[in-house]
Design an enzyme around this catalytic site. Structure first.
Site, PDB file in Angstrom:
ATOM      1  N   GLY A 195     -11.199 -25.040   3.386  1.00  0.00           N
ATOM      2  CA  GLY A 195     -10.382 -25.792   4.326  1.00  0.00           C
ATOM      3  C   GLY A 195      -9.579 -24.843   5.179  1.00  0.00           C
ATOM      4  O   GLY A 195      -9.450 -23.651   4.849  1.00  0.00           O
ATOM      5  N   GLN A 241      -2.549 -21.959  10.410  1.00  0.00           N
ATOM      6  CA  GLN A 241      -3.053 -20.723   9.792  1.00  0.00           C
ATOM      7  C   GLN A 241      -3.715 -19.794  10.803  1.00  0.00           C
ATOM      8  O   GLN A 241      -3.880 -18.607  10.540  1.00  0.00           O
ATOM      9  CB  GLN A 241      -4.072 -21.045   8.680  1.00  0.00           C
ATOM     10  CG  GLN A 241      -3.448 -21.695   7.469  1.00  0.00           C
ATOM     11  CD  GLN A 241      -4.481 -21.947   6.402  1.00  0.00           C
ATOM     12  OE1 GLN A 241      -5.199 -22.934   6.454  1.00  0.00           O
ATOM     13  NE2 GLN A 241      -4.581 -21.052   5.439  1.00  0.00           N
ATOM     14  N   CYS A 282      -5.019 -19.805  -1.449  1.00  0.00           N
ATOM     15  CA  CYS A 282      -4.833 -20.059  -0.021  1.00  0.00           C
ATOM     16  C   CYS A 282      -5.216 -18.812   0.765  1.00  0.00           C
ATOM     17  O   CYS A 282      -4.836 -17.701   0.390  1.00  0.00           O
ATOM     18  CB  CYS A 282      -3.375 -20.431   0.259  1.00  0.00           C
ATOM     19  SG  CYS A 282      -3.047 -20.774   2.000  1.00  0.00           S
ATOM     20  N   LEU A 283      -5.939 -19.013   1.853  1.00  0.00           N
ATOM     21  CA  LEU A 283      -6.359 -17.878   2.682  1.00  0.00           C
ATOM     22  C   LEU A 283      -5.163 -17.154   3.293  1.00  0.00           C
ATOM     23  O   LEU A 283      -5.265 -15.988   3.652  1.00  0.00           O
ATOM     24  CB  LEU A 283      -7.297 -18.362   3.798  1.00  0.00           C
ATOM     25  CG  LEU A 283      -8.638 -18.939   3.332  1.00  0.00           C
ATOM     26  CD1 LEU A 283      -9.377 -19.564   4.507  1.00  0.00           C
ATOM     27  CD2 LEU A 283      -9.489 -17.876   2.667  1.00  0.00           C
ATOM     28  N   HIS A 299      -3.738 -29.959   0.297  1.00  0.00           N
ATOM     29  CA  HIS A 299      -3.362 -28.576   0.602  1.00  0.00           C
ATOM     30  C   HIS A 299      -3.267 -28.366   2.126  1.00  0.00           C
ATOM     31  O   HIS A 299      -2.308 -27.771   2.624  1.00  0.00           O
ATOM     32  CB  HIS A 299      -4.398 -27.641  -0.031  1.00  0.00           C
ATOM     33  CG  HIS A 299      -4.218 -26.188   0.252  1.00  0.00           C
ATOM     34  ND1 HIS A 299      -3.810 -25.285  -0.707  1.00  0.00           N
ATOM     35  CD2 HIS A 299      -4.398 -25.452   1.390  1.00  0.00           C
ATOM     36  CE1 HIS A 299      -3.736 -24.076  -0.168  1.00  0.00           C
ATOM     37  NE2 HIS A 299      -4.100 -24.150   1.101  1.00  0.00           N
ATOM     38  N   GLU A 300      -4.256 -28.884   2.874  1.00  0.00           N
ATOM     39  CA  GLU A 300      -4.253 -28.695   4.335  1.00  0.00           C
ATOM     40  C   GLU A 300      -3.141 -29.497   4.999  1.00  0.00           C
ATOM     41  O   GLU A 300      -2.492 -29.014   5.932  1.00  0.00           O
ATOM     42  CB  GLU A 300      -5.614 -29.071   4.943  1.00  0.00           C
ATOM     43  CG  GLU A 300      -6.826 -28.325   4.410  1.00  0.00           C
ATOM     44  CD  GLU A 300      -6.642 -26.826   4.272  1.00  0.00           C
ATOM     45  OE1 GLU A 300      -5.814 -26.246   5.005  1.00  0.00           O
ATOM     46  OE2 GLU A 300      -7.304 -26.233   3.406  1.00  0.00           O
ATOM     47  N   HIS A 351       0.049 -27.721   4.833  1.00  0.00           N
ATOM     48  CA  HIS A 351       0.190 -26.664   5.851  1.00  0.00           C
ATOM     49  C   HIS A 351       0.810 -27.230   7.132  1.00  0.00           C
ATOM     50  O   HIS A 351       1.594 -26.549   7.802  1.00  0.00           O
ATOM     51  CB  HIS A 351      -1.174 -26.054   6.200  1.00  0.00           C
ATOM     52  CG  HIS A 351      -1.615 -24.938   5.301  1.00  0.00           C
ATOM     53  ND1 HIS A 351      -0.892 -23.781   5.142  1.00  0.00           N
ATOM     54  CD2 HIS A 351      -2.728 -24.785   4.536  1.00  0.00           C
ATOM     55  CE1 HIS A 351      -1.548 -22.969   4.303  1.00  0.00           C
ATOM     56  NE2 HIS A 351      -2.653 -23.556   3.917  1.00  0.00           N
TER      57      HIS A 351
HETATM   58  O1  GNR Z   1     -10.432 -21.847   0.346  1.00  0.00           O
HETATM   59  C1  GNR Z   1      -9.544 -22.478  -0.222  1.00  0.00           C
HETATM   60  N1  GNR Z   1      -9.720 -22.842  -1.519  1.00  0.00           N
HETATM   61  C2  GNR Z   1      -8.885 -23.728  -2.171  1.00  0.00           C
HETATM   62  C3  GNR Z   1      -9.031 -23.851  -3.547  1.00  0.00           C
HETATM   63  C4  GNR Z   1      -8.243 -24.714  -4.263  1.00  0.00           C
HETATM   64  C5  GNR Z   1      -7.308 -25.478  -3.605  1.00  0.00           C
HETATM   65  C6  GNR Z   1      -7.136 -25.377  -2.235  1.00  0.00           C
HETATM   66  C7  GNR Z   1      -7.926 -24.504  -1.519  1.00  0.00           C
HETATM   67  S1  GNR Z   1      -7.743 -24.395   0.201  1.00  0.00           S
HETATM   68  C8  GNR Z   1      -8.279 -22.757   0.488  1.00  0.00           C
HETATM   69  C9  GNR Z   1      -8.373 -22.506   1.987  1.00  0.00           C
HETATM   70  C10 GNR Z   1      -6.986 -22.595   2.590  1.00  0.00           C
HETATM   71  O2  GNR Z   1      -6.121 -21.799   2.382  1.00  0.00           O
HETATM   72  N2  GNR Z   1      -6.746 -23.631   3.343  1.00  0.00           N
HETATM   73  O3  GNR Z   1      -5.525 -23.815   3.879  1.00  0.00           O
HETATM   74 NI    NI Z   2      -4.127 -22.734   2.606  1.00  0.00          NI
END
Ligand code: GNR
Ligand code: NI
Length: 169
Positions: A46, A51, A93-94, A135-136, A139
């Protein structure tokens, strides 16, 4: 299409609440395509526009590498309209490279928003898709998964992360 630079913690843009998209135009389509390419090249499941330095309410999610039969999703101005249950699972998270932590989130969510053509969309999700959507959307509110850790864990994380970052730079 281009792979965009992913902003890393503690970049201040990651703490900002993103603004709603008012116009779905060509510029937004380019952003969406670049976000998809950036997510795939990372690779990640995601990505949210803040980001890549754009404080707008746009997310892309693709869990197809880990869960079959889930198509790539593009959501504009997404909102969680229902959340049920609780489940803890490992998250990364990236924008916070090199760290994972177990985070508790709703087990199932219903998310509504617009697709890239501006058509209303409603998604019912559980499992990894539910987690990625939450999660997104976090953000877009300026919230990172580390903000959902306990204060003690977060303080440990912060010190270790900033120390390690200094060592790398
Ligand atoms: O790549 C991602 N893997 C992930 C694994 C578990 C819970 C959430 C994520 S999101 C993350 C990519 C990211 O940082 N998206 O904002
Ligand atoms: Ni993230």
């Amino acid at each position: 299409m281009s792979v965009l630079l992913i902003r890393k913690y503690p970049d201040p843009i990651l703490k900002k609440k993103a603004l709603p998209v008012e116009e779905i135009d060509g510029e937004l389509q380019v952003l969406i395509d670049d976000m998809i390419e950036t997510m795939h090249s990372a690779p990640g499941i995601g990505l949210a526009a803040p980001q890549v330095g754009v404080s707008k309410r746009v997310i892309v999610v693709d869990v197809s590498s880990r869960e079959e039969s889930q198509p790539l999703l593009v959501l504009i101005n997404p909102e969680i309209v229902r959340a049920e249950g609780k489940v803890a699972s490992e998250e990364g998270c990236l924008s916070v490279p090199g760290y994972v932590s177990t985070i508790e989130r709703a087990e199932r969510v219903v998310v509504k928003g617009l697709d890239r053509e501006g058509r209303p969309l409603e998604i019912e999700a559980s499992g990894l898709l539910s987690r990625a959507l939450q999660h997104e959307i976090d953000h877009l509110e300026g919230v990172l998964f580390v903000d959902r850790m306990s204060p003690i864990k977060r303080e440990f994380f912060r010190k270790r992360y900033l120390r390690r970052q200094k060592a790398v730079v």
